[in-house]
Motif scaffolding. Structure first.
Motif, PDB file in Angstrom:
ATOM      1  N   HIS A 123       0.865  -1.123  -0.102  1.00  0.00           N
ATOM      2  CA  HIS A 123       0.061   0.035  -0.040  1.00  0.00           C
ATOM      3  C   HIS A 123       0.943   1.104   0.185  1.00  0.00           C
ATOM      4  O   HIS A 123       2.200   1.171   0.227  1.00  0.00           O
ATOM      5  N   CYS A 124       0.269   2.249  -0.354  1.00  0.00           N
ATOM      6  CA  CYS A 124       1.007   3.579  -0.649  1.00  0.00           C
ATOM      7  C   CYS A 124       1.034   4.304   0.898  1.00  0.00           C
ATOM      8  O   CYS A 124       0.044   4.396   1.505  1.00  0.00           O
ATOM      9  N   CYS A 127      -0.997   7.843   0.121  1.00  0.00           N
ATOM     10  CA  CYS A 127      -2.569   7.934  -0.087  1.00  0.00           C
ATOM     11  C   CYS A 127      -2.970   6.648   0.221  1.00  0.00           C
ATOM     12  O   CYS A 127      -4.368   6.652   0.460  1.00  0.00           O
ATOM     13  N   LYS A 129      -3.495   3.794  -1.099  1.00  0.00           N
ATOM     14  CA  LYS A 129      -4.086   2.900  -1.889  1.00  0.00           C
ATOM     15  C   LYS A 129      -3.417   1.481  -1.985  1.00  0.00           C
ATOM     16  O   LYS A 129      -2.217   1.437  -1.771  1.00  0.00           O
ATOM     17  N   TYR A 131      -2.502  -2.341  -3.505  1.00  0.00           N
ATOM     18  CA  TYR A 131      -2.126  -3.027  -4.698  1.00  0.00           C
ATOM     19  C   TYR A 131      -1.756  -4.548  -4.456  1.00  0.00           C
ATOM     20  O   TYR A 131      -1.433  -4.689  -3.180  1.00  0.00           O
ATOM     21  N   CYS A 144       3.401   4.210  -6.102  1.00  0.00           N
ATOM     22  CA  CYS A 144       2.160   4.527  -6.623  1.00  0.00           C
ATOM     23  C   CYS A 144       1.788   5.358  -7.520  1.00  0.00           C
ATOM     24  O   CYS A 144       2.768   6.267  -8.044  1.00  0.00           O
ATOM     25  N   CYS A 146      -0.126   7.868  -7.175  1.00  0.00           N
ATOM     26  CA  CYS A 146       0.328   9.368  -6.926  1.00  0.00           C
ATOM     27  C   CYS A 146       1.768   9.832  -6.748  1.00  0.00           C
ATOM     28  O   CYS A 146       2.042  11.120  -6.267  1.00  0.00           O
TER      29      CYS A 146
END
Length: 237
Positions: A123-124, A127, A129, A131, A144, A146
């Motif tokens: 994960h980021c 942010c 997010k 994956y 990421c 972002c």
């Protein structure tokens, strides 16, 4: 010993299973502290800590890419499947695991508290997010969309255990009248606190591990030197 374990399972009203790296080695994943373990000749703080992520990022990424590759090459074994079947039949009320491979869930278990997070996702850091961890193996896969850094969704050295997972593990532990440890050295705190808490609460304690553990004197039944999958298969016959 197998007959005794089978009897304890049949007599218990609330069974909790606690799994460590020894559960996963039978799927082909390495453990951490044996002579061939991941930490042999290495400094965990340089590879798997918050400081490593910040200050030794190349080593951090290389270490976790290797772990993701190993994870994708392996799969749950028969022991994972037997535990899932015992849960489905109502014999197990929950599994508390130190493992991050997700093999319990892949085998069909639904009631799993993952104390150390999961390596199945990244994960980021910016942010949040999420994956699939396979992204780590792609070119530029640590970035990421972002622009933030992608990190494995595991608990690093220097981080606290996830609150919700710990709360669930405590609840199951307090309900247990039989607590079964499978493949854990019980050398890592605070995870090794759960079998102690179960025993102090009146549960019977079973430890199945290749080598002795610091809590062996607490156990009602000890099984050393046996493969976990074979132990579970014999009591499941």
């Amino acid at each position: 010993m197998m007959n005794r374990l089978g009897d304890l399972l049949r007599e218990a009203a609330s069974v909790v299973v606690f799994t460590g790296a020894g559960m996963s080695t039978e799927s082909g994943l390495p453990d951490f502290r044996s002579q061939k373990g991941l930490w042999q000749g290495k400094d965990p703080m340089r590879l798997a800590s918050t400081q490593a992520m910040l200050h030794h990022r190349d080593d951090f990424i290389t270490f976790y890419r290797t772990r993701v590759e190993g994870l994708l090459a392996c799969k749950p074994h028969r022991g994972h499947e037997i535990l899932a079947g015992l849960e489905e039949s109502g014999r197990i009320c929950g599994i508390i695991t130190q493992n991050v491979d997700g093999f319990h869930q892949r085998a069909g278990s639904k009631k799993v508290a993952q104390l150390h997070g999961t390596l199945e996702t990244v994960h980021c850091s910016t942010c949040a997010k999420v994956y699939p961890s396979s992204r780590y193996l792609e070119q530029g896969g640590t970035a990421c969309a972002c622009g933030g850094f992608l990190r494995p969704s595991v608990v690093l050295f220097g981080e606290s255990l996830p609150y919700q997972e710990v709360e669930q593990a405590q609840q199951w532990t307090d309900q247990a009248d039989l607590f079964i440890v499978l493949g854990s050295s019980l050398a890592v705190s605070p995870a090794n606190w759960f079998p102690q808490r179960a025993k102090e609460g009146g549960a019977k304690l079973v430890i199945v591990n290749h080598d002795p553990t610091p809590l062996d004197d607490w156990a009602d039944l000890l099984i050393h030197g046996e493969r976990i999958g074979e132990v579970l298969a014999r009591i499941h016959e």
